[in-house]
Design a protein around this motif. Sequence first.
Motif, mmCIF file in Angstrom:
data_model
loop_
_atom_site.group_PDB
_atom_site.id
_atom_site.type_symbol
_atom_site.label_atom_id
_atom_site.label_comp_id
_atom_site.label_asym_id
_atom_site.label_seq_id
_atom_site.Cartn_x
_atom_site.Cartn_y
_atom_site.Cartn_z
ATOM 1 N N GLN A 179 0.799 -1.219 0.000
ATOM 2 C CA GLN A 179 0.000 0.000 0.000
ATOM 3 C C GLN A 179 0.836 1.275 0.000
ATOM 4 O O GLN A 179 0.536 2.223 -0.727
ATOM 5 C CB GLN A 179 -0.941 0.010 1.207
ATOM 6 N N VAL A 180 1.873 1.307 0.822
ATOM 7 C CA VAL A 180 2.574 2.583 1.018
ATOM 8 C C VAL A 180 3.984 2.638 0.433
ATOM 9 O O VAL A 180 4.529 3.731 0.268
ATOM 10 C CB VAL A 180 2.650 2.947 2.514
ATOM 11 N N THR A 181 4.576 1.486 0.098
ATOM 12 C CA THR A 181 5.948 1.493 -0.378
ATOM 13 C C THR A 181 6.060 1.395 -1.888
ATOM 14 O O THR A 181 6.962 1.995 -2.484
ATOM 15 C CB THR A 181 6.752 0.349 0.266
ATOM 16 N N SER A 182 5.177 0.658 -2.531
ATOM 17 C CA SER A 182 5.260 0.466 -3.971
ATOM 18 C C SER A 182 5.336 1.768 -4.776
ATOM 19 O O SER A 182 6.048 1.820 -5.788
ATOM 20 C CB SER A 182 4.074 -0.380 -4.453
ATOM 21 N N PRO A 183 4.619 2.842 -4.393
ATOM 22 C CA PRO A 183 4.739 4.093 -5.158
ATOM 23 C C PRO A 183 6.157 4.635 -5.234
ATOM 24 O O PRO A 183 6.479 5.428 -6.136
ATOM 25 C CB PRO A 183 3.822 5.056 -4.387
ATOM 26 N N LEU A 184 7.024 4.215 -4.319
ATOM 27 C CA LEU A 184 8.410 4.669 -4.355
ATOM 28 C C LEU A 184 9.132 4.197 -5.614
ATOM 29 O O LEU A 184 10.070 4.850 -6.088
ATOM 30 C CB LEU A 184 9.170 4.151 -3.132
ATOM 31 N N ILE A 185 8.697 3.055 -6.136
ATOM 32 C CA ILE A 185 9.319 2.523 -7.352
ATOM 33 C C ILE A 185 9.192 3.542 -8.479
ATOM 34 O O ILE A 185 10.152 3.839 -9.189
ATOM 35 C CB ILE A 185 8.669 1.182 -7.739
ATOM 36 N N HIS A 186 7.999 4.103 -8.646
ATOM 37 C CA HIS A 186 7.769 5.095 -9.695
ATOM 38 C C HIS A 186 8.531 6.383 -9.395
ATOM 39 O O HIS A 186 9.062 7.027 -10.300
ATOM 40 C CB HIS A 186 6.277 5.364 -9.836
#
Length: 220
Positions: A179-186
């Motif tokens: 939920q909260v960490t995956s956006p860091l990839i982008h």
Amino acid sequence: MVSVIFIAPPAAGKGTISDYLVNNFSYEHISTGDILRNVSKEDTEMGHHIATLMKEGQFIGDDIILPLFKEELLKIKEKPFILDGIPRNLEQAKFLEQLFLELGVDNYVVINMEMDEHLLEKRAVGRRVCDKCKASYNIYFEGFKPKVENTCDKCNALLIERPDDALETFRNRYETYLQVTSPLIHFYENKGRLKKVDASKPQEEMIKEITFILKGEKND
């Protein structure tokens, strides 16, 4: 060697990779998990609060972790460093960008360690750690099982299961990660900082691949 930020779900093996880099290339390792576990053992209001959150697998708020992390980072002088467990959300990433700017840090790469959820679960739930020398084992994988059940091969001390490796806790941590960490990839892809690594590969292959990345070489 460049400094490195690891983005990885729980039990992906970033601790093992970090230990290798520290022992072979003199990296300084800043692990938010280690920081929080150390504070959670303190007989203080903060220590008790963090211990409860970790046992339940809840996300640790930025108001707690960021000041603790900044204190550790400021201790580092000339050596390259490893950030393990931070950033875990965009707010933390922006905090790091500002902190790096203040400190003149620009020579770093972000490595995203990818792995299947089922394998991650077995790694976490099966993990056992020596209560004395901190050696790590896994009861589900050949080659990683202790020779004597619940006993460390190195010092014969008791092996324990960390509270944050319990099944329910792992699932809470993994869901929080998505939920909260995956956006860091982008976020880091857009900055040209991101490198992706298949963390399900044999350990030797993964270490070799990451070492090439940190040296700025091609792994042919």
